[in-house]
Design a protein around this motif. Sequence first.
Motif, short mmCIF file in Angstrom:
data_model
loop_
_atom_site.label_atom_id
_atom_site.label_comp_id
_atom_site.label_asym_id
_atom_site.label_seq_id
_atom_site.Cartn_x
_atom_site.Cartn_y
_atom_site.Cartn_z
N ILE A 1 -24.51 35.66 -19.27
CA ILE A 1 -24.44 36.78 -20.22
C ILE A 1 -25.81 37.42 -20.43
O ILE A 1 -25.91 38.61 -20.74
N GLY A 2 -26.86 36.63 -20.24
CA GLY A 2 -28.21 37.17 -20.43
C GLY A 2 -28.70 37.08 -21.86
O GLY A 2 -29.56 37.87 -22.28
N TYR A 3 -28.19 36.12 -22.61
CA TYR A 3 -28.64 35.92 -23.99
C TYR A 3 -29.97 35.16 -23.97
O TYR A 3 -30.11 34.16 -23.27
N ASN B 1 -28.43 40.79 -31.57
CA ASN B 1 -29.78 40.21 -31.58
C ASN B 1 -29.89 39.00 -32.50
O ASN B 1 -30.90 38.81 -33.20
N THR B 2 -28.83 38.19 -32.53
CA THR B 2 -28.83 36.96 -33.33
C THR B 2 -29.81 35.96 -32.71
O THR B 2 -29.78 35.74 -31.50
N PRO B 3 -30.69 35.34 -33.53
CA PRO B 3 -31.74 34.48 -32.97
C PRO B 3 -31.26 33.16 -32.39
O PRO B 3 -31.95 32.56 -31.58
N GLU B 4 -30.06 32.70 -32.80
CA GLU B 4 -29.57 31.43 -32.27
C GLU B 4 -28.05 31.42 -32.21
O GLU B 4 -27.37 32.14 -32.95
N VAL B 5 -27.53 30.59 -31.32
CA VAL B 5 -26.09 30.34 -31.21
C VAL B 5 -25.86 28.86 -31.47
O VAL B 5 -26.50 28.01 -30.84
N VAL B 6 -24.96 28.56 -32.42
CA VAL B 6 -24.67 27.18 -32.78
C VAL B 6 -23.40 26.72 -32.06
O VAL B 6 -22.38 27.41 -32.07
N VAL B 7 -23.48 25.57 -31.41
CA VAL B 7 -22.36 24.98 -30.69
C VAL B 7 -21.96 23.69 -31.39
O VAL B 7 -22.81 22.87 -31.75
N TRP B 8 -20.66 23.52 -31.60
CA TRP B 8 -20.16 22.30 -32.24
C TRP B 8 -20.49 21.06 -31.41
O TRP B 8 -20.35 21.07 -30.17
N GLY B 9 -20.85 19.97 -32.10
CA GLY B 9 -21.04 18.68 -31.45
C GLY B 9 -22.44 18.50 -30.88
O GLY B 9 -23.34 19.33 -31.05
N SER B 10 -22.60 17.39 -30.16
CA SER B 10 -23.91 17.01 -29.63
C SER B 10 -24.25 17.67 -28.31
O SER B 10 -25.40 17.67 -27.88
N TYR C 1 -21.85 36.69 -26.32
CA TYR C 1 -21.83 38.14 -26.23
C TYR C 1 -22.18 38.78 -27.57
O TYR C 1 -22.99 39.71 -27.66
N GLU C 2 -21.57 38.28 -28.65
CA GLU C 2 -21.83 38.84 -29.98
C GLU C 2 -23.27 38.61 -30.39
O GLU C 2 -23.90 39.48 -31.00
N ALA C 3 -23.81 37.42 -30.05
CA ALA C 3 -25.20 37.13 -30.39
C ALA C 3 -26.15 38.06 -29.65
O ALA C 3 -27.15 38.54 -30.21
N LYS C 4 -25.84 38.35 -28.39
CA LYS C 4 -26.68 39.26 -27.62
C LYS C 4 -26.60 40.68 -28.19
O LYS C 4 -27.63 41.35 -28.35
N GLU C 5 -25.38 41.13 -28.51
CA GLU C 5 -25.21 42.49 -29.03
C GLU C 5 -25.90 42.66 -30.38
O GLU C 5 -26.43 43.72 -30.69
#
Length: 311
Positions: A256-258, A196-205, A190-194
């Motif tokens: 979310i539509g990101y 306009n962050t270009p990427e979301v990083v997720v922990w782990g593989s 949600y924060e990335a969409k609001e």
Amino acid sequence: MKKNSKIYVAGHKGLVGSAIVRKLKEKGYTNIIGKTHSELDLTNSVEVEQFFKMEKPEYVFLAAAKVGGIFANSNYPADFIYENLQIQNNVIGMSYKYEVKKLMFLGSSCIYPKMCPQPIKEEYLLSGYLEETNEAYALAKISGLKMCQFFNKQYRTNYISVMPTNLYGPYDNFYTENSHVMPALIRRFYEAKENNTPEVVVWGSGTPLREFLYSEDMADACIYLMEIYKGDDFFNIGTGKEITIRGIAELIKEVIGYEGELVFDSSKPDGTPRKLLDISRLEKAGWTYKTELRYGIEKTCKWFKDNCINN
């Protein structure tokens, strides 16, 4: 339980406790007690005894706990084992002293060994080493489960335990540093969409497999067992279905539509590689889940948007 029985839900503001309260009311129960942490510190034995002495609840759902994700469990293990043991000892001990008719202890699927055969049956408990990142929390929950069984054995109490899979839903902790994977990802996307962050990083593989159960279904299962079951068995509660962390991240991203990129940081820990519960004991008792994953995520995202954005 009768509709006017006095029922205490410890942790009634949390993810599971609030769902239990809503479900109890939906089923027509009218005498439900809940205390916030400021009103009753469950780690304080004096306060807990005063509460039980004054209120004399007939039934108890012990859903209160110190909980968190991999980051919190890895960095604060002393807090996790100490506070959870204190809560459990106080509530279970006072339930016995003040003659509670029935108690339900809510544990966690992290009680099982890291490399358990899959799906995980209840009898696999204590058959191997625990996952290192949440060992402290797991040991506390194992102790609570065993305490209920030992009180039943020695004092003929009626205490039962349930071990839920990964839960999600309204009133979860969506603040990423201490939250579990589902609410952490919902907030992050949600924060990335609001922004306009270009990427979301997720922990782990992204490869570990996880099972997710909607909190309203969990509450329904808990009340069902409190109404019909008496015995020393404990129950896994889940869906019997699993999805990778990558899969759950992609599903949340879609809901979310990101439209940015999804990046996995393999330098961060994965946790247990796979954790699918065998729910045949629960199904044999007559209960199955109702909410499919995508619909549950949609409802959770809507709740988060309505209640947590800009908070």
